[in-house]
Structure formats: C-alpha cells, structure tokens
Design a protein around this motif. Structure first.
Motif, short mmCIF file in Angstrom:
data_model
loop_
_atom_site.label_atom_id
_atom_site.label_comp_id
_atom_site.label_asym_id
_atom_site.label_seq_id
_atom_site.Cartn_x
_atom_site.Cartn_y
_atom_site.Cartn_z
N GLY A 222 0.76 -1.25 0.00
CA GLY A 222 0.00 0.00 0.00
C GLY A 222 0.78 1.29 0.00
O GLY A 222 0.28 2.31 0.46
N PHE A 223 2.01 1.29 -0.56
CA PHE A 223 2.79 2.52 -0.65
C PHE A 223 2.85 3.02 -2.09
O PHE A 223 2.56 2.27 -3.03
N LYS A 224 3.29 4.27 -2.27
CA LYS A 224 3.60 4.72 -3.63
C LYS A 224 4.80 3.95 -4.14
O LYS A 224 4.74 3.26 -5.15
N SER A 225 5.94 4.06 -3.45
CA SER A 225 7.11 3.23 -3.69
C SER A 225 7.50 2.59 -2.37
O SER A 225 7.62 3.29 -1.35
N SER A 226 7.70 1.30 -2.37
CA SER A 226 7.79 0.58 -1.11
C SER A 226 9.10 0.82 -0.37
O SER A 226 9.10 1.12 0.83
N ALA A 227 10.24 0.67 -1.07
CA ALA A 227 11.53 0.80 -0.41
C ALA A 227 12.51 1.51 -1.33
O ALA A 227 12.54 1.23 -2.53
N VAL A 228 13.31 2.41 -0.77
CA VAL A 228 14.28 3.19 -1.53
C VAL A 228 15.63 3.11 -0.83
O VAL A 228 15.73 3.38 0.37
N LEU A 229 16.67 2.74 -1.58
CA LEU A 229 18.05 2.80 -1.11
C LEU A 229 18.79 3.80 -1.99
O LEU A 229 18.93 3.58 -3.19
N GLN A 230 19.26 4.87 -1.39
CA GLN A 230 19.91 5.94 -2.13
C GLN A 230 21.30 6.20 -1.54
O GLN A 230 21.43 6.43 -0.34
N GLN A 231 22.33 6.09 -2.37
CA GLN A 231 23.71 6.26 -1.94
C GLN A 231 24.04 5.28 -0.81
O GLN A 231 24.49 5.68 0.27
N VAL A 232 23.83 4.02 -1.08
CA VAL A 232 24.12 2.97 -0.11
C VAL A 232 25.22 2.07 -0.67
O VAL A 232 25.14 1.60 -1.81
N THR A 233 26.24 1.83 0.11
CA THR A 233 27.34 0.94 -0.26
C THR A 233 27.31 -0.30 0.63
O THR A 233 27.46 -0.20 1.84
N GLY A 234 27.08 -1.44 0.00
CA GLY A 234 26.96 -2.67 0.75
C GLY A 234 25.53 -2.88 1.24
O GLY A 234 25.13 -2.28 2.24
N PHE A 235 24.76 -3.71 0.53
CA PHE A 235 23.37 -3.93 0.95
C PHE A 235 22.92 -5.32 0.52
O PHE A 235 23.44 -5.92 -0.42
N HIS A 236 21.92 -5.82 1.23
CA HIS A 236 21.30 -7.10 0.92
C HIS A 236 19.80 -6.95 1.12
O HIS A 236 19.35 -6.66 2.24
N VAL A 237 19.04 -7.11 0.04
CA VAL A 237 17.58 -7.08 0.10
C VAL A 237 17.11 -8.47 -0.32
O VAL A 237 17.36 -8.89 -1.45
N ALA A 238 16.45 -9.19 0.59
CA ALA A 238 16.14 -10.59 0.30
C ALA A 238 14.80 -11.00 0.90
O ALA A 238 14.45 -10.62 2.02
N ASN A 239 14.06 -11.78 0.12
CA ASN A 239 12.81 -12.41 0.57
C ASN A 239 11.80 -11.36 1.04
O ASN A 239 11.32 -11.35 2.17
N ILE A 240 11.48 -10.48 0.09
CA ILE A 240 10.55 -9.37 0.35
C ILE A 240 9.35 -9.50 -0.57
O ILE A 240 9.50 -9.79 -1.77
N THR A 241 8.16 -9.26 -0.05
CA THR A 241 6.95 -9.20 -0.86
C THR A 241 6.48 -7.75 -0.94
O THR A 241 6.31 -7.10 0.09
N PHE A 242 6.28 -7.28 -2.18
CA PHE A 242 5.76 -5.93 -2.43
C PHE A 242 4.39 -6.06 -3.09
O PHE A 242 4.26 -6.66 -4.16
N THR A 243 3.35 -5.48 -2.48
CA THR A 243 2.01 -5.52 -3.07
C THR A 243 1.33 -4.16 -2.96
O THR A 243 1.62 -3.36 -2.08
N TYR A 244 0.38 -3.94 -3.87
CA TYR A 244 -0.46 -2.74 -3.89
C TYR A 244 0.36 -1.45 -3.84
O TYR A 244 -0.03 -0.47 -3.20
N MET A 245 1.52 -1.42 -4.55
CA MET A 245 2.26 -0.18 -4.67
C MET A 245 1.74 0.58 -5.89
O MET A 245 1.34 -0.02 -6.89
N ARG A 246 1.74 1.91 -5.78
CA ARG A 246 1.26 2.74 -6.89
C ARG A 246 2.35 2.95 -7.94
O ARG A 246 2.05 3.23 -9.09
N SER A 247 3.60 2.79 -7.54
CA SER A 247 4.68 2.94 -8.49
C SER A 247 5.66 1.77 -8.36
O SER A 247 5.41 0.71 -8.91
N ASP A 248 6.72 1.92 -7.60
CA ASP A 248 7.80 0.94 -7.59
C ASP A 248 7.80 0.07 -6.34
O ASP A 248 7.35 0.49 -5.27
N GLY A 249 8.39 -1.13 -6.49
CA GLY A 249 8.67 -1.96 -5.33
C GLY A 249 9.94 -1.51 -4.64
O GLY A 249 9.91 -0.99 -3.53
#
Length: 294
Positions: free
Chosen positions: A121-148
């Motif tokens: 239920g978000f416009k965009s669910s998650a945003v990583l900006q200028q991040v060094t070293g990351f792990h995004v795993a096993n995530i469900t994105f639903t009912y977003m108006r734009s991006d996951g």
C-alpha cells in the motif's frame, strides 16, 4: 531490547552508535514515522511500520507524506521480519485506495540489510539511495502505486527473492518491481546482483534506464548481474538494462500479461554484457525470442 506491545509514534533518533549492535525485538510494536540518523549498529526484528498522517504540501495544497521508517547516514543497519503497511488497499466500498508515501527510505548508508519482510500500500515501497553494501532478500511488495524497490547511486549489493504483484497505478506512474539508476555527479551504480525474483502484474519488471540530458550522460551501470528472474507483466520493459558495462544477463524468463497492449521484452540498448539462456515468450502479436543456452 524488547518493545512492549503498543504504539510508538513519530520520533527521531540521532547519533546512536553501538558495537556490538543494539538488537530490538519489535514484534509486538506498531511504529509510526521513525527517523534514525547518523547512527551505527542497529538491528530490528519484527514490527509493524506505518507512515504518519500526511501534512500539507505548501506548494500544491495536497497531502505531504513522510516514510514509515527513514534512515539517514546509517551504518550497519538490519531489519527483518517486519510488516510495512501503507494506506493503499483494495476497497470494496467506494473504489480503490491508492498507495502513498514510502515504506523504508534510506538516504546515505553502508552495510544495510532488508530481509524477510512485507510491504503493502505505498507509492514506492523501499528506496536505497547512496548505499554501499546492501542485501535485500525475501521481500513481498504488493499494492504499490509505483515501484517496489528503488536503488539509486548505490553499489556492492544483492537483491534476491523478491515477489512483486498487484501494482495499482493511479495516473501516469511508470511502475517497476526493481529500478536502478545513476546520476552524472556520482560514480555509477555498480557491482549489484539481482537474482531469483518474481514479478507479476500491470508493471515493468527489472529496469535500469540511462538518460542523456542536454548532452550529459547519467553514467550507466557497471558489473550488474541479472539472472533467474521470472517476469509476467503488461509493459514493454520486462527487463531493461541501459548502458550496462561488463554485465551479465542470463537464464531469465519474460512473459506478456494476457490482454496487454505490448509484448513484454528484454531491452538492453547499448549495453556491453554476456547474454545467454534468456527467453521472451510470444505476446501482443509479436514472436518469441530465445537466446542460446548458457
């Protein structure tokens, strides 16, 4: 630290640094609009995260939303087993309530993990900006108006096990399950593995667009791997890699959503990449495309 059952309203946490990390058990908590800034060594398990009620945009008079959880200048942060709940959801009464705000917004960070969580239920669910070293795993994105998931100006990351479905656009959004981008003033997004993700619905799939504005190139992408992606969408860009250098595109499967206007495709522009094992099924009146086996 264990948060007792209850509501935890808007609060800013500044310059808290822990070594070893502070571990917060938030399974019983409902957390609204937290800001964590200038901090290091925080792990959160569980919790329901919601955006606060919107303010008023002084320029438009419309609502001004803030994220459910915002992290600025963060290091060694992990969140797992969380529920991020926005205002958008199917409404059986007076039509659709569309997604607004952001679930998780990270602006400048290092070693950030987002694991085993759901966003709805978000416009965009998650945003990583200028991040060094990351792990995004096993995530469900639903009912977003734009991006996951949006990943901007970032490097050294893994994105895997995502499930994007039931995107609900309102106007002229160009939705993506995962979108990466670069900008001219900073090093390009690089050294990122995107694998074993599933995308279904009225959206684009995995996209990396590169633009040249007034003769200035965004910078493209370096050393990106996109593999084992399963995409069934209603837009042309099932997978798009613009100006990706020294990159790999392999063993991906793209289908067109029934009744879609365009065939979902793999579009690579001027990218320099190893490409094999990809399949684009026939759709919207266009034939299938099959790459050689890897």
């Amino acid at each position: 630290m264990v948060l007792a059952a209850g509501d935890y309203p808007v609060h800013a946490f500044r310059r808290h640094r822990y070594d070893p990390p502070l571990v917060i058990d938030a399974h019983a908590a409902t957390i609204t609009g937290w800001l964590i800034t200038g901090s290091k060594g925080i792990t959160i398990h569980g919790g329901t995260f919601m955006p606060p009620a919107p303010g008023v945009n002084p320029k438009t008079g419309g609502p001004a939303w803030t994220p459910a959880l915002r992290l600025d200048n963060i290091e060694a942060f992990e969140i797992s087993g969380a529920r991020f709940v926005g205002p958008g959801h199917p409404d059986t009464g007076s039509g659709m309530v569309y997604g607004e705000s952001y679930g998780l917004f990270v602006n400048v960070g290092a070693n950030v993990n987002l694991l085993d969580s759901t966003f709805t239920g978000f416009k965009s669910s998650a945003v990583l900006q200028q991040v060094t070293g990351f792990h995004v795993a096993n995530i469900t994105f639903t009912y977003m108006r734009s991006d996951g998931l949006d990943v901007a100006l970032s490097r050294n990351g893994i994105i895997e096990g995502l499930d994007c479905h039931d995107t609900l656009i309102r106007n002229d959004e160009h939705p993506d399950c995962v979108q990466l981008w670069s900008r001219p003033a900073r090093p390009p997004s690089s050294d990122i593995v995107i694998r074993k993700n599933k995308v279904v619905g009225n959206t684009q799939g995995i996209t990396m667009f590169n633009h040249v504005r007034d003769g200035v190139d965004d910078g493209g992408f370096d050393r990106i791997t996109v593999e084992d992606i399963d995409v069934t969408v209603g837009y042309p860009h099932g997978i798009a890699m613009g100006s990706a250098r020294n990159s790999i595109l392999r063993n991906n499967h793209v289908r067109t959503l029934p009744g879609a206007k365009w065939r979902a495709s793999i579009n690579v522009g001027t990218s320099e990449l190893q490409r094999c094992g990809n399949t684009v099924e026939a759709g919207a009146g266009k034939p299938a495309i099959t790459d050689p086996h890897c």
